[in-house]
Design an enzyme around this catalytic site. Structure first.
Site, PDB file in Angstrom:
ATOM      1  N   TYR A   1      48.590  69.082  68.328  1.00  0.00           N
ATOM      2  CA  TYR A   1      49.063  67.801  68.835  1.00  0.00           C
ATOM      3  C   TYR A   1      50.578  67.683  68.701  1.00  0.00           C
ATOM      4  O   TYR A   1      51.201  68.359  67.875  1.00  0.00           O
ATOM      5  CB  TYR A   1      48.359  66.631  68.133  1.00  0.00           C
ATOM      6  CG  TYR A   1      48.861  66.318  66.735  1.00  0.00           C
ATOM      7  CD1 TYR A   1      49.982  65.514  66.522  1.00  0.00           C
ATOM      8  CD2 TYR A   1      48.203  66.815  65.608  1.00  0.00           C
ATOM      9  CE1 TYR A   1      50.436  65.221  65.240  1.00  0.00           C
ATOM     10  CE2 TYR A   1      48.640  66.529  64.326  1.00  0.00           C
ATOM     11  CZ  TYR A   1      49.771  65.727  64.149  1.00  0.00           C
ATOM     12  OH  TYR A   1      50.222  65.446  62.871  1.00  0.00           O
ATOM     13  N   CYS A   2      51.161  66.818  69.525  1.00  0.00           N
ATOM     14  CA  CYS A   2      52.569  66.450  69.436  1.00  0.00           C
ATOM     15  C   CYS A   2      52.676  64.990  69.859  1.00  0.00           C
ATOM     16  O   CYS A   2      51.666  64.294  69.957  1.00  0.00           O
ATOM     17  CB  CYS A   2      53.441  67.366  70.299  1.00  0.00           C
ATOM     18  SG  CYS A   2      53.088  67.260  72.058  1.00  0.00           S
ATOM     19  N   ASN A   3      53.871  64.517  70.124  1.00  0.00           N
ATOM     20  CA  ASN A   3      54.040  63.099  70.455  1.00  0.00           C
ATOM     21  C   ASN A   3      53.395  62.726  71.782  1.00  0.00           C
ATOM     22  O   ASN A   3      52.619  61.777  71.863  1.00  0.00           O
ATOM     23  CB  ASN A   3      55.524  62.733  70.509  1.00  0.00           C
ATOM     24  CG  ASN A   3      56.120  62.584  69.123  1.00  0.00           C
ATOM     25  OD1 ASN A   3      55.470  62.096  68.220  1.00  0.00           O
ATOM     26  ND2 ASN A   3      57.361  63.015  68.959  1.00  0.00           N
TER      27      ASN A   3
END
Length: 255
Positions: free
Chosen positions: A213-215
């Protein structure tokens, strides 16, 4: 007598200097349990300097057609016998094999078959294609290289349930930069920044599901693609912004 001693001493010093210079000019190979290995940087230099060796892509033909290292030939494990003629006639010639990284055994399998065929100067590029690509080194890309993939996504609610009930079956990876991770991440996540993801992916077990995941999805999409090339069988993506919007917590850590 002193002049003779000085002459011998200077001659020995000159010989040592020459040997050191010759050693520095040669490729540096590390020892491995089965084969010598070569680093990304040394292999790059060998290609740039046009040194004489054969570079073998041991992945599938489909993977080779999508993208491969410059000057590489394709010899997959299952097609070794019909492609052996592509190898040099000189059984002592240097051959370098690569596949999809440290957890991919294809390069060693093909190298082992080459050894059985009598070849003696065999080296494995253990980092493999994903790390080479990640470093921005030259590749030959086919028409399918930039094709967009569809990721398997977990919603915030699904991810929350997995972390509560099945966390031992998954590894959650935050692929943002270290300072972003420290400012706030999902509890239980480990941090492997996207730009060095392939190089550091060896800590991820293939027997577990990997959730990246990331932003907003861009960097985790990149990590997802790298996991595919590294042949991880169970890959998922989540979005941190959606997690926060759902009201779920993040935790902080020290840099």
């Amino acid at each position: 007598m002193k002049s003779i001693t000085r002459f011998i001493g200077s001659s020995v010093l000159s010989l040592l200097t020459l040997l050191l210079l010759l050693a520095a000019a040669m490729p540096v190979f590390a020892a491995d349990a089965d084969f010598k290995t070569v680093s990304s940087e040394v292999l790059r230099d060998m290609l740039e300097e046009k040194r004489v060796f054969t570079l073998v892509d041991a992945r599938t033909n489909d993977e080779y057609q999508v993208a491969h290292l410059v000057n590489a030939i394709s010899i997959p494990d299952k097609e070794f016998d019909k492609n052996i003629a592509l190898l040099p006639r000189d059984k002592g010639a240097l051959i370098v094999f690569y596949c999809n990284g440290v957890k991919c055994g294809k390069s060693k399998k093909v190298a082992a078959k080459a050894r059985e065929a009598g070849y003696t100067n065999l080296t494995v590029y253990a980092d493999g294609f994903p790390v080479w690509e990640e470093k921005g080194y030259p590749i030959v890309a086919g028409p399918e290289y930039a094709k967009k993939i569809e990721t398997t996504k977990f919603t915030p609610a699904q991810l929350k349930q997995i972390l509560a009930e099945k966390k031992d079956a998954y590894v959650l990876v935050d692929v943002r930069d270290e300072f972003e991770f420290a400012e706030g991440h999902i509890e239980g996540a480990i941090n492997i920044p996207a730009e060095t993801f392939a190089a550091k992916s060896g800590v991820l077990p293939k027997e577990k599901g990997i959730i990246v995941y990331c932003n907003s999805g861009g960097r985790s999409y990149s990590a997802y693609r790298k996991l595919m090339k590294l042949a991880y069988p169970s890959i998922f993506q989540s979005i941190l912004a959606e997690w926060k919007e759902a009201g779920f917590p993040v935790v902080k850590s020290k840099l």
